[in-house]
Design an enzyme around this catalytic site. Structure first.
Site, PDB file in Angstrom:
ATOM      1  N   ASP A  82      29.485   9.460 -43.752  1.00 51.86           N
ATOM      2  CA  ASP A  82      28.775  10.020 -44.908  1.00 51.86           C
ATOM      3  C   ASP A  82      27.499   9.192 -45.129  1.00 51.86           C
ATOM      4  OD1 ASP A  82      27.824  10.786 -47.371  1.00 51.86           O
ATOM      5  OD2 ASP A  82      29.788  10.779 -48.356  1.00 51.86           O
ATOM      6  N   GLU A  92      22.005 -18.451 -34.721  1.00 53.50           N
ATOM      7  CA  GLU A  92      23.315 -18.241 -34.108  1.00 53.50           C
ATOM      8  C   GLU A  92      23.165 -17.268 -32.931  1.00 53.50           C
ATOM      9  OE1 GLU A  92      26.094 -15.598 -36.210  1.00 53.50           O
ATOM     10  OE2 GLU A  92      24.782 -15.831 -37.947  1.00 53.50           O
ATOM     11  N   CYS A 111      24.863 -17.723 -40.623  1.00 51.38           N
ATOM     12  CA  CYS A 111      23.643 -17.401 -41.374  1.00 51.38           C
ATOM     13  C   CYS A 111      23.133 -18.578 -42.204  1.00 51.38           C
ATOM     14  CB  CYS A 111      23.882 -16.197 -42.277  1.00 51.38           C
ATOM     15  SG  CYS A 111      24.541 -14.784 -41.400  1.00 51.38           S
ATOM     16  N   THR A 120      24.751  -2.438 -40.383  1.00 53.62           N
ATOM     17  CA  THR A 120      24.189  -3.636 -41.036  1.00 53.62           C
ATOM     18  C   THR A 120      23.450  -4.527 -40.040  1.00 53.62           C
ATOM     19  OG1 THR A 120      26.116  -5.098 -40.770  1.00 53.62           O
ATOM     20  CG2 THR A 120      26.161  -3.594 -42.647  1.00 53.62           C
ATOM     21  N   SER A 166      34.990 -11.549 -45.043  1.00 56.02           N
ATOM     22  CA  SER A 166      33.673 -12.192 -45.159  1.00 56.02           C
ATOM     23  C   SER A 166      33.113 -12.017 -46.572  1.00 56.02           C
ATOM     24  CB  SER A 166      32.703 -11.674 -44.093  1.00 56.02           C
ATOM     25  OG  SER A 166      32.061 -10.494 -44.488  1.00 56.02           O
ATOM     26  N   HIS A 169      21.814 -14.649 -49.827  1.00 56.83           N
ATOM     27  CA  HIS A 169      21.922 -14.119 -48.469  1.00 56.83           C
ATOM     28  C   HIS A 169      22.458 -12.685 -48.559  1.00 56.83           C
ATOM     29  CE1 HIS A 169      22.722 -13.480 -44.345  1.00 56.83           C
ATOM     30  NE2 HIS A 169      24.032 -13.467 -44.497  1.00 56.83           N
ATOM     31  N   LYS A 197      26.972  -7.492 -55.265  1.00 57.76           N
ATOM     32  CA  LYS A 197      28.245  -8.155 -55.619  1.00 57.76           C
ATOM     33  C   LYS A 197      27.984  -9.616 -56.018  1.00 57.76           C
ATOM     34  CE  LYS A 197      30.838  -5.615 -52.025  1.00 57.76           C
ATOM     35  NZ  LYS A 197      31.608  -4.610 -52.742  1.00 57.76           N
ATOM     36  N   ASN A 217      20.232  -7.019 -41.488  1.00 56.86           N
ATOM     37  CA  ASN A 217      20.586  -8.435 -41.496  1.00 56.86           C
ATOM     38  C   ASN A 217      19.828  -9.183 -40.409  1.00 56.86           C
ATOM     39  OD1 ASN A 217      21.901 -10.825 -42.039  1.00 56.86           O
ATOM     40  ND2 ASN A 217      23.956 -10.096 -41.547  1.00 56.86           N
ATOM     41  N   SER A 271      28.989 -17.655 -42.544  1.00 58.52           N
ATOM     42  CA  SER A 271      30.410 -17.406 -42.316  1.00 58.52           C
ATOM     43  C   SER A 271      31.017 -18.583 -41.570  1.00 58.52           C
ATOM     44  CB  SER A 271      30.592 -16.134 -41.490  1.00 58.52           C
ATOM     45  OG  SER A 271      30.258 -15.018 -42.259  1.00 58.52           O
TER      46      SER A 271
HETATM   47  N1  COA Z   1      29.546   7.196 -50.799  1.00 56.57           N
HETATM   48  C1  COA Z   1      29.206   6.071 -51.487  1.00 56.57           C
HETATM   49  N2  COA Z   1      29.799   4.857 -51.279  1.00 56.57           N
HETATM   50  C2  COA Z   1      30.768   4.797 -50.350  1.00 56.57           C
HETATM   51  C3  COA Z   1      31.158   5.925 -49.604  1.00 56.57           C
HETATM   52  C4  COA Z   1      30.504   7.162 -49.863  1.00 56.57           C
HETATM   53  N3  COA Z   1      30.824   8.267 -49.180  1.00 56.57           N
HETATM   54  N4  COA Z   1      32.138   5.547 -48.758  1.00 56.57           N
HETATM   55  C5  COA Z   1      32.338   4.220 -48.962  1.00 56.57           C
HETATM   56  N5  COA Z   1      31.500   3.777 -49.928  1.00 56.57           N
HETATM   57  C6  COA Z   1      31.395   2.417 -50.443  1.00 56.57           C
HETATM   58  C7  COA Z   1      32.726   1.715 -50.592  1.00 56.57           C
HETATM   59  O1  COA Z   1      33.294   1.963 -51.856  1.00 56.57           O
HETATM   60  C8  COA Z   1      32.303   0.262 -50.424  1.00 56.57           C
HETATM   61  O2  COA Z   1      31.741  -0.226 -51.623  1.00 56.57           O
HETATM   62  P1  COA Z   1      32.405  -1.481 -52.382  1.00 56.57           P
HETATM   63  O3  COA Z   1      32.418  -2.610 -51.393  1.00 56.57           O
HETATM   64  O4  COA Z   1      31.486  -1.712 -53.514  1.00 56.57           O
HETATM   65  O5  COA Z   1      33.767  -1.055 -52.736  1.00 56.57           O
HETATM   66  C9  COA Z   1      31.173   0.326 -49.414  1.00 56.57           C
HETATM   67  O6  COA Z   1      30.689   1.681 -49.442  1.00 56.57           O
HETATM   68  C10 COA Z   1      31.601   0.022 -47.996  1.00 56.57           C
HETATM   69  O7  COA Z   1      32.696   0.844 -47.706  1.00 56.57           O
HETATM   70  P2  COA Z   1      33.908   0.299 -46.831  1.00 56.57           P
HETATM   71  O8  COA Z   1      34.917   1.357 -46.697  1.00 56.57           O
HETATM   72  O9  COA Z   1      34.339  -1.021 -47.336  1.00 56.57           O
HETATM   73  O10 COA Z   1      33.119   0.121 -45.451  1.00 56.57           O
HETATM   74  P3  COA Z   1      33.573  -0.457 -44.072  1.00 56.57           P
HETATM   75  O11 COA Z   1      35.035  -0.684 -43.965  1.00 56.57           O
HETATM   76  O12 COA Z   1      32.970   0.455 -43.067  1.00 56.57           O
HETATM   77  O13 COA Z   1      32.885  -1.924 -43.981  1.00 56.57           O
HETATM   78  C11 COA Z   1      31.509  -3.792 -44.372  1.00 56.57           C
HETATM   79  C12 COA Z   1      31.838  -2.372 -44.799  1.00 56.57           C
HETATM   80  C13 COA Z   1      30.423  -4.355 -45.250  1.00 56.57           C
HETATM   81  C14 COA Z   1      32.746  -4.661 -44.490  1.00 56.57           C
HETATM   82  C15 COA Z   1      31.021  -3.733 -42.886  1.00 56.57           C
HETATM   83  O14 COA Z   1      29.819  -3.002 -42.834  1.00 56.57           O
HETATM   84  C16 COA Z   1      30.788  -5.098 -42.279  1.00 56.57           C
HETATM   85  O15 COA Z   1      31.702  -5.739 -41.821  1.00 56.57           O
HETATM   86  N6  COA Z   1      29.510  -5.539 -42.267  1.00 56.57           N
HETATM   87  C17 COA Z   1      29.147  -6.859 -41.768  1.00 56.57           C
HETATM   88  C18 COA Z   1      29.344  -7.881 -42.860  1.00 56.57           C
HETATM   89  C19 COA Z   1      28.841  -9.232 -42.405  1.00 56.57           C
HETATM   90  O16 COA Z   1      27.883  -9.306 -41.692  1.00 56.57           O
HETATM   91  N7  COA Z   1      29.503 -10.312 -42.792  1.00 56.57           N
HETATM   92  C20 COA Z   1      29.129 -11.603 -42.271  1.00 56.57           C
HETATM   93  C21 COA Z   1      28.095 -12.301 -43.056  1.00 56.57           C
HETATM   94  S1  COA Z   1      28.464 -12.548 -44.739  1.00 56.57           S
END
Ligand code: COA
Length: 395
Positions: free
Chosen positions: A32, A84, A116, A157, A209, A240, A249, A286, A319
Site C-alpha cells: 500500500d 559501516e 549509524c 528505507t 531496532s 537519527h 517516534k 537512510n 544499532s
Molecule cells: N497506511 C498507513 N500506515 C501504515 C499502513 C498503511 N496501509 N500499513 C502500515 N502502516 C504503518 C504501521 O502502522 C507502522 O506504523 P507504526 O510503527 O507507527 O505503528 C508503519 O506503517 C510500518 O508498518 P510495519 O507493519 O511495522 O512495517 P514493516 O514490518 O514492513 O517494517 C520497519 C517497518 C521500519 C521495521 C522496516 O522498514 C525496517 O526494518 N526498516 C529499517 C529500520 C532500520 O534501518 N533500523 C536500523 C537503524 S535504527
C-alpha cells in the site's frame, strides 16, 4: 563573541544523482503506497550509480568541501571516516579519501565504525584532537550506502550519502556547527541490525531496532541531563532518522520528557523543531552514519545563511548499540546546498533501480575493472577490481 572552541567550521554533502519514487516501489512490491508515505514517511530514495561506493561518496564530499579552501586542506593532519560501508577489512576508506582529496602526508587516516553512530564518534574524536592541535585541521567524513534485500521490509528505507566536515579551532565564532563538549551516551549490546562480512546487504530486526533506538535515546538523554543540568529547550531537535517515521517516534518520546504530552502540542512542537530538517530524509532515505549530518545540512539550508546561533539538540543512534545526545550551536558558516542536489537527480524506474543495484554488486568481484566508465557523479569513480585490488579515479 563566544569563547573559541573546537567546532565544525564548514561542511559539504554528496548524494546519489539518481532516485526512485516510493509509490513506484510500492506498486512493484504489492505494498500500500500509504504504508510507505504515511506509515514510514518515505517519499523517495537515493539510488547509487555503478562506480559509487563509500569511498567515492566520501571523497566526493571531501573534494567539494576543500575545493575552494587550499590553505585549509594543507593544514589537515587527521582524516577520519565514519562508515559501516567499508570496502576492505584492513584498508580504511579514509586512506582513499586522503589520496583522492589530496591531503598532506603529515596526516593520520583511519575509519571509525559503530553502525549509524560512526560519524558522530569520528567527529567527537576529531574535536578532541583539534583541541590538542589548535593550529591544525581535521577532516571528518560520514558516508554510507543503506542496502537491504530486495522485497524486504527495509527496502523502502534505503538511501546513500556523505557529509564532509572541516573541524578546527573556531576563533571567529562563525563555525557551522559547534557541539557542546558535554554529551550523554548510552551503550548496550543489542541484536537489532548488522552487516555480516559475507553479505552485501544489511540484516535488520525492525521492531527490535525501534525499541533499541528509543531505549538509547532515553539513556543518553538521562545521562546528558545529569551532566549538563537544567537548560532551556533547544530551538530544533535533530535525531537519527533511519526512516522519517522513526523521527516522529523519537520526537514524541523526547517531547514527553520535556512535559509536552497533549497531541496538538506534540504536533506543533514537531512542526517547529523537527520538520525543518526532515525533508532531506524524506527525499533521500537512510544514509546511516551520514544521516544526522545531512539533517544538519538540511536545517542550515532551511534556516538560511545566518541561522543566528540557533541551539540544536542532536541524537545519534547506531544499532548494536550506542546512542549519544548533545546540544550545540548552528552558526553562520557556509550553508551547504542539499535541496539543489536533490532537485538535480534523475528519476529511475524500479527495473532500472534493480539493474543499477546488480551492476554495483557485480563490480565487487575480482576482474571487474573497467577501462573508462562514465563518472559516478560523486566526484570520484570506483573503476572495479583487478588482482584483488580496488581502483579509483578522481573525476
Ligand atoms: N497506511 C498507513 N500506515 C501504515 C499502513 C498503511 N496501509 N500499513 C502500515 N502502516 C504503518 C504501521 O502502522 C507502522 O506504523 P507504526 O510503527 O507507527 O505503528 C508503519 O506503517 C510500518 O508498518 P510495519 O507493519 O511495522 O512495517 P514493516 O514490518 O514492513 O517494517 C520497519 C517497518 C521500519 C521495521 C522496516 O522498514 C525496517 O526494518 N526498516 C529499517 C529500520 C532500520 O534501518 N533500523 C536500523 C537503524 S535504527
Amino acid at each position: 563573541l563566544p569563547a573559541p572552541s573546537a567546532a565544525v567550521l564548514a561542511l559539504a554533502v554528496r548524494v546519489p544523482r539518481r532516485f526512485l519514487r516510493l509509490p513506484d516501489l510500492a506498486a512493484a512490491r504489492g505494498a500500500d503506497p500509504d504504508k510507505y508515505r504515511s506509515g514510514l514517511g518515505c517519499l523517495e530514495m537515493g539510488v547509487p550509480a555503478p562506480g559509487s561506493d563509500a569511498v567515492t561518496l566520501a571523497a566526493g564530499a571531501a573534494r567539494r568541501l576543500l575545493a575552494d579552501r587550499p590553505e585549509e586542506a594543507a593544514r589537515v593532519g587527521l582524516c577520519v571516516v565514519g562508515t559501516e560501508s567499508g570496502v576492505d577489512r584492513a584498508k580504511p576508506v579514509a586512506i582513499w579519501v586522503h589520496e583522492l582529496a589530496g591531503l598532506p602526508r603529515a596526516c593520520s587516516a583511519f575509519d571509525v565504525k559503530h553502525a549509524c553512530y560512526g560519524g558522530t564518534a569520528a567527529l567527537r574524536m576529531a574535536l578532541a584532537w583539534v583541541a590538542a592541535n589548535p593550529d591544525r585541521r581535521a577532516l571528518v567524513v560520514a558516508a554510507d550506502i543503506a542496502r537491504y534485500p530486495i522485497g524486504s521490509p527495509g527496502e523502502p528505507t534505503q538511501g546513500a550519502g556523505a557529509v564532509a566536515m572541516l573541524v578546527g579551532y573556531d576563533g571567529a565564532g562563525e563555525a557551522a556547527w559547534t557541539p557542546s563538549p558535554v554529551s550523554g551516551t548510552c551503550a548496550r549490546q543489542v541484536g537489532d541490525f548488522w552487516q555480516p562480512l559475507y553479505l552485501r546487504d544489511a540484516r535488520v530486526r525492525g521492531r527490535v531496532s525501534i525499541e533499541g533506538y528509543l531505549a538509547a535515546l532515553d539513556g543518553a538523554l538521562a545521562d546528558y541531563r545529569s551532566r549538563a543540568g537544567d537548560e532551556p529547550p533547544p530551538d530544533h531537535l535533530i535525531v537519527h532518522a533511519p526512516f522519517p517515521g522513526m523521527a516522529r517516534k523519537a520526537h514524541r518520546q523526547w517531547a514527553a520528557a520535556q512535559g509536552i504530552d497533549a497531541p496538538a502540542a506534540v504536533a506543533a512542537d514537531f512542526r517547529a523543531r523537527v520538520a525543518p530538517w526532515l525533508w532531506v530524509n524524506e527525499r533521500l532515505g537512510n544514509a546511516y552514519a551520514a544521516s544526522v549530518f545531512l539533517s544538519l545540512a538540511g536545517l542550515a539550508e532551511r534556516l538560511g545563511p545566518r541561522p543566528g546561533g540557533r541551539r540544536i539538540a542532536m541524537f545519534s543512534y547506531g544499532s548494536g548499540s550506542c546512542g549519544e545526545y548533545c546540544t550545540g550551536r548552528l552558526g553562520g558558516g557556509a550553508a551547504p546546498v542539499v535541496g539543489a542536489d536533490l532537485d538535480a537527480r534523475a528519476a529511475v524506474t524500479v527495473g532500472e533501480y534493480e539493474a543499477l543495484r546488480a551492476e554495483c554488486l557485480a563490480l565487487e568481484a575480482d576482474g571487474s575493472l573497467r577501462d573508462d566508465p562514465e563518472p559516478s557523479g560523486d566526484g570520484a569513480t570506483f573503476l572495479g577490481v583487478r588482482d584483488d585490488e580496488r581502483r579509483y579515479r578522481r573525476d
